[in-house]
Scaffold this motif. Structure first.
Motif, PDB file in Angstrom:
ATOM      1  N   PRO A  56       1.092  -1.117  -0.089  1.00 20.94           N
ATOM      2  CA  PRO A  56       0.088  -0.181   0.149  1.00 20.94           C
ATOM      3  C   PRO A  56       0.835   1.094   0.124  1.00 20.94           C
ATOM      4  O   PRO A  56       2.043   1.355   0.707  1.00 20.94           O
ATOM      5  CB  PRO A  56       0.178  -0.191   1.699  1.00 20.94           C
ATOM      6  N   SER A  57       0.444   1.917  -0.711  1.00 23.30           N
ATOM      7  CA  SER A  57       0.903   3.662  -0.942  1.00 23.30           C
ATOM      8  C   SER A  57       2.239   3.448  -1.085  1.00 23.30           C
ATOM      9  O   SER A  57       2.949   3.755  -0.660  1.00 23.30           O
ATOM     10  CB  SER A  57       0.626   5.087   1.146  1.00 23.30           C
ATOM     11  N   SER A  58       3.034   2.911  -2.213  1.00 21.16           N
ATOM     12  CA  SER A  58       4.507   2.210  -2.247  1.00 21.16           C
ATOM     13  C   SER A  58       4.576   2.602  -4.639  1.00 21.16           C
ATOM     14  O   SER A  58       5.854   2.919  -4.347  1.00 21.16           O
ATOM     15  CB  SER A  58       4.617   1.177  -2.494  1.00 21.16           C
ATOM     16  N   ILE A  59       3.819   3.520  -4.562  1.00 19.88           N
ATOM     17  CA  ILE A  59       3.718   3.630  -6.232  1.00 19.88           C
ATOM     18  C   ILE A  59       3.829   5.416  -6.572  1.00 19.88           C
ATOM     19  O   ILE A  59       3.014   5.456  -6.129  1.00 19.88           O
ATOM     20  CB  ILE A  59       2.674   3.240  -7.261  1.00 19.88           C
ATOM     21  N   ASP A  60       4.797   5.767  -6.863  1.00 20.81           N
ATOM     22  CA  ASP A  60       4.851   7.297  -6.999  1.00 20.81           C
ATOM     23  C   ASP A  60       3.959   7.503  -8.687  1.00 20.81           C
ATOM     24  O   ASP A  60       2.818   8.403  -8.352  1.00 20.81           O
ATOM     25  CB  ASP A  60       6.104   8.218  -7.805  1.00 20.81           C
ATOM     26  N   PHE A  61       3.615   7.147  -9.741  1.00 18.44           N
ATOM     27  CA  PHE A  61       2.644   6.651 -10.319  1.00 18.44           C
ATOM     28  C   PHE A  61       2.575   5.980 -10.615  1.00 18.44           C
ATOM     29  O   PHE A  61       3.210   4.810 -11.199  1.00 18.44           O
ATOM     30  CB  PHE A  61       3.691   7.804 -11.570  1.00 18.44           C
ATOM     31  N   LEU A  62       1.371   5.594 -11.397  1.00 19.05           N
ATOM     32  CA  LEU A  62       0.482   4.279 -11.538  1.00 19.05           C
ATOM     33  C   LEU A  62      -0.014   5.013 -13.560  1.00 19.05           C
ATOM     34  O   LEU A  62      -0.896   5.720 -13.267  1.00 19.05           O
ATOM     35  CB  LEU A  62      -0.207   3.898 -11.134  1.00 19.05           C
ATOM     36  N   ILE A  63       0.620   3.538 -14.715  1.00 14.50           N
ATOM     37  CA  ILE A  63       0.076   4.159 -15.905  1.00 14.50           C
ATOM     38  C   ILE A  63      -1.335   2.611 -16.169  1.00 14.50           C
ATOM     39  O   ILE A  63      -0.324   1.699 -16.048  1.00 14.50           O
ATOM     40  CB  ILE A  63       0.692   3.717 -16.541  1.00 14.50           C
ATOM     41  N   CYS A  64      -2.302   2.694 -16.230  1.00 18.99           N
ATOM     42  CA  CYS A  64      -3.116   1.986 -16.494  1.00 18.99           C
ATOM     43  C   CYS A  64      -3.275   1.822 -17.975  1.00 18.99           C
ATOM     44  O   CYS A  64      -4.196   2.926 -19.054  1.00 18.99           O
ATOM     45  CB  CYS A  64      -4.853   1.882 -16.381  1.00 18.99           C
ATOM     46  N   ILE A  65      -2.811   0.532 -19.290  1.00 17.14           N
ATOM     47  CA  ILE A  65      -3.073   0.945 -20.690  1.00 17.14           C
ATOM     48  C   ILE A  65      -3.591  -0.411 -20.551  1.00 17.14           C
ATOM     49  O   ILE A  65      -4.240  -1.665 -19.882  1.00 17.14           O
ATOM     50  CB  ILE A  65      -1.785   0.348 -21.168  1.00 17.14           C
ATOM     51  N   HIS A  69     -13.507  -0.540 -22.124  1.00 13.35           N
ATOM     52  CA  HIS A  69     -14.606   0.349 -21.856  1.00 13.35           C
ATOM     53  C   HIS A  69     -14.656  -0.183 -20.768  1.00 13.35           C
ATOM     54  O   HIS A  69     -14.366   0.614 -20.121  1.00 13.35           O
ATOM     55  CB  HIS A  69     -15.953   0.059 -22.637  1.00 13.35           C
ATOM     56  N   GLU A  70     -14.248  -1.077 -19.775  1.00 12.71           N
ATOM     57  CA  GLU A  70     -15.434  -1.176 -18.991  1.00 12.71           C
ATOM     58  C   GLU A  70     -13.366  -1.519 -18.334  1.00 12.71           C
ATOM     59  O   GLU A  70     -13.851  -1.259 -16.360  1.00 12.71           O
ATOM     60  CB  GLU A  70     -15.383  -2.657 -19.302  1.00 12.71           C
ATOM     61  N   TYR A  71     -12.089  -1.566 -18.768  1.00 15.33           N
ATOM     62  CA  TYR A  71     -11.112  -1.746 -17.562  1.00 15.33           C
ATOM     63  C   TYR A  71     -10.589  -0.694 -17.696  1.00 15.33           C
ATOM     64  O   TYR A  71      -9.891  -0.251 -18.737  1.00 15.33           O
ATOM     65  CB  TYR A  71     -10.416  -3.208 -18.242  1.00 15.33           C
ATOM     66  N   PRO A  72     -10.055  -0.002 -16.841  1.00 11.27           N
ATOM     67  CA  PRO A  72     -10.130  -0.247 -15.121  1.00 11.27           C
ATOM     68  C   PRO A  72     -11.849   0.320 -15.093  1.00 11.27           C
ATOM     69  O   PRO A  72     -11.623   1.219 -15.979  1.00 11.27           O
ATOM     70  CB  PRO A  72      -8.813   0.307 -14.754  1.00 11.27           C
ATOM     71  N   GLY A  73     -11.712  -0.446 -13.857  1.00 10.67           N
ATOM     72  CA  GLY A  73     -13.641   0.212 -13.221  1.00 10.67           C
ATOM     73  C   GLY A  73     -13.856  -0.093 -12.203  1.00 10.67           C
ATOM     74  O   GLY A  73     -13.551  -1.804 -12.089  1.00 10.67           O
ATOM     75  N   GLY A  74     -14.825  -0.022 -11.488  1.00 10.17           N
ATOM     76  CA  GLY A  74     -15.088  -0.104 -10.347  1.00 10.17           C
ATOM     77  C   GLY A  74     -14.329  -0.612  -9.114  1.00 10.17           C
ATOM     78  O   GLY A  74     -13.488   0.286  -8.978  1.00 10.17           O
ATOM     79  N   TYR A  93      -5.065   4.802 -19.927  1.00 10.05           N
ATOM     80  CA  TYR A  93      -4.566   5.330 -20.688  1.00 10.05           C
ATOM     81  C   TYR A  93      -5.207   4.019 -22.234  1.00 10.05           C
ATOM     82  O   TYR A  93      -4.552   2.864 -22.189  1.00 10.05           O
ATOM     83  CB  TYR A  93      -2.972   5.040 -21.845  1.00 10.05           C
ATOM     84  N   LYS A  94      -6.027   4.380 -22.398  1.00 11.88           N
ATOM     85  CA  LYS A  94      -7.040   3.953 -23.627  1.00 11.88           C
ATOM     86  C   LYS A  94      -6.553   3.684 -24.852  1.00 11.88           C
ATOM     87  O   LYS A  94      -6.820   5.085 -25.574  1.00 11.88           O
ATOM     88  CB  LYS A  94      -8.433   3.642 -23.229  1.00 11.88           C
ATOM     89  N   ALA A 128      -7.547   5.979 -38.660  1.00 11.83           N
ATOM     90  CA  ALA A 128      -8.085   5.335 -39.595  1.00 11.83           C
ATOM     91  C   ALA A 128      -8.027   3.916 -38.573  1.00 11.83           C
ATOM     92  O   ALA A 128     -10.108   3.204 -38.893  1.00 11.83           O
ATOM     93  CB  ALA A 128      -7.616   4.787 -40.672  1.00 11.83           C
ATOM     94  N   VAL A 129      -8.081   3.659 -37.603  1.00 14.63           N
ATOM     95  CA  VAL A 129      -8.587   2.700 -37.129  1.00 14.63           C
ATOM     96  C   VAL A 129      -8.750   2.514 -36.123  1.00 14.63           C
ATOM     97  O   VAL A 129      -9.331   2.010 -34.901  1.00 14.63           O
ATOM     98  CB  VAL A 129      -7.166   1.313 -37.206  1.00 14.63           C
ATOM     99  N   LEU A 130      -7.451   3.200 -34.885  1.00 16.49           N
ATOM    100  CA  LEU A 130      -8.109   3.257 -33.133  1.00 16.49           C
ATOM    101  C   LEU A 130      -7.868   4.578 -32.934  1.00 16.49           C
ATOM    102  O   LEU A 130      -7.119   5.423 -34.118  1.00 16.49           O
ATOM    103  CB  LEU A 130      -6.414   2.366 -32.818  1.00 16.49           C
ATOM    104  N   THR A 131      -8.560   4.687 -31.301  1.00 11.82           N
ATOM    105  CA  THR A 131      -8.331   6.188 -30.929  1.00 11.82           C
ATOM    106  C   THR A 131      -7.830   5.913 -29.186  1.00 11.82           C
ATOM    107  O   THR A 131      -8.630   4.859 -29.314  1.00 11.82           O
ATOM    108  CB  THR A 131      -9.851   6.950 -30.306  1.00 11.82           C
ATOM    109  N   VAL A 132      -7.078   7.107 -29.498  1.00 14.69           N
ATOM    110  CA  VAL A 132      -6.282   6.906 -28.197  1.00 14.69           C
ATOM    111  C   VAL A 132      -6.966   7.950 -26.562  1.00 14.69           C
ATOM    112  O   VAL A 132      -7.030   9.205 -26.940  1.00 14.69           O
ATOM    113  CB  VAL A 132      -4.626   7.241 -27.856  1.00 14.69           C
ATOM    114  N   VAL A 133      -7.207   7.320 -25.906  1.00 18.39           N
ATOM    115  CA  VAL A 133      -7.662   8.888 -24.882  1.00 18.39           C
ATOM    116  C   VAL A 133      -7.035   8.434 -24.018  1.00 18.39           C
ATOM    117  O   VAL A 133      -6.661   7.339 -22.868  1.00 18.39           O
ATOM    118  CB  VAL A 133      -9.248   8.364 -24.843  1.00 18.39           C
TER     119      VAL A 133
END
Length: 250
Positions: A56-65, A69-74, A93-94, A128-133
């Protein structure tokens, strides 16, 4: 060759089995130079797990790739918050095949409801294929249960200063001569005289009743009874008035 100075820890988590380094570097650049100097850890296929392998409380930056649409969530937002240090930064990063304009706003609302601060979309790009959000947010810098001392403002007492006595009004000057007259309250003797106007001395000293009900009180007296208005009495005995009888009721 001089070794890179490491400051802090950046964790990259993804629902994919393989993550391209170019994608990770793009995400780190979005977080700035401080993230680029961190020790980077990678955790793939995280969507199939329920907990991150960190303290717990050990990460300065967390990147979720993510490509979902549903992950991450809840509950994953709770787990991410557990892993981040107070004040730590989360970058979602979706990479999506289709992403309506509402995607960023929906993700921002989810992060705010999960307790993150300053949730904001920082980039959106498409081909033409992907969208990065990309949406960035921060974990609160305080811990659950932290208390803060609140400073109470002091209110200065209200001071009323009157320099000119001529502005004051004498209350007595508002009274008229009629207001200053003492009210006249009819006395007992005066009221007794009014009662005696309809009765003789004999009727007061030796009251009699032809109907037998005159001494019982007004409730039993007829409308023409000469004793109407007087207190109950015994026939043949002097009518006596109490000390508070006939006192003016004002």
């Amino acid at each position: 060759m001089e070794a890179k100075s490491v400051h802090g820890v950046a964790l990259v988590m993804s629902d994919e089995q393989v993550v391209q380094m170019t994608t990770i570097n793009d995400a780190l650049r979005e977080l700035g130079n401080e993230a680029l100097q961190c020790d980077v850890q990678l955790y793939t296929q995280s969507s199939s797990q329920s907990k991150l392998p960190v303290e717990p409380s050990s990460i300065d930056f967390l990147i979720c790739i993510s490509r979902s649409h549903e992950y991450p969530g809840g509950s994953w937002f709770d787990e991410i918050s557990r892993a981040l240090k107070p004040g730590g930064t989360l970058l979602v990063y979706k990479i999506l095949q289709s992403a309506p304009r509402e995607t960023e706003k929906s993700l921002e609302r989810q992060l705010l409801l999960a307790g993150f601060l300053d949730a904001k979309g920082v980039q959106r790009s498409s081909n033409a294929v992907l969208t990065v959000v990309i949406v960035k947010a921060k974990k609160a810098s305080w811990k659950i249960g932290t208390s803060f001392a609140l400073k109470k403002g002091t209110k200065a007492p209200v001071k009323l200063q009157i320099d000119d006595d001529s502005d004051l009004i004498d209350e007595d000057s508002l009274l008229t001569e009629e207001d200053l007259k003492k009210p006249q309250i009819p006395g007992r003797a005066e009221e007794e005289e009014k009662v005696k106007l309809g009765l003789t001395t004999e009727q007061l000293n030796n009251p009699q009743s032809s109907c037998g009900s005159c001494g019982l009180g007004d409730a039993f007296r007829c409308g023409t009874c000469p004793y109407k208005g007087l207190p109950p009495f015994k026939l043949g005995e002097k009518v006596s008035l109490s000390s508070n009888f006939l006192v003016a009721d004002i």
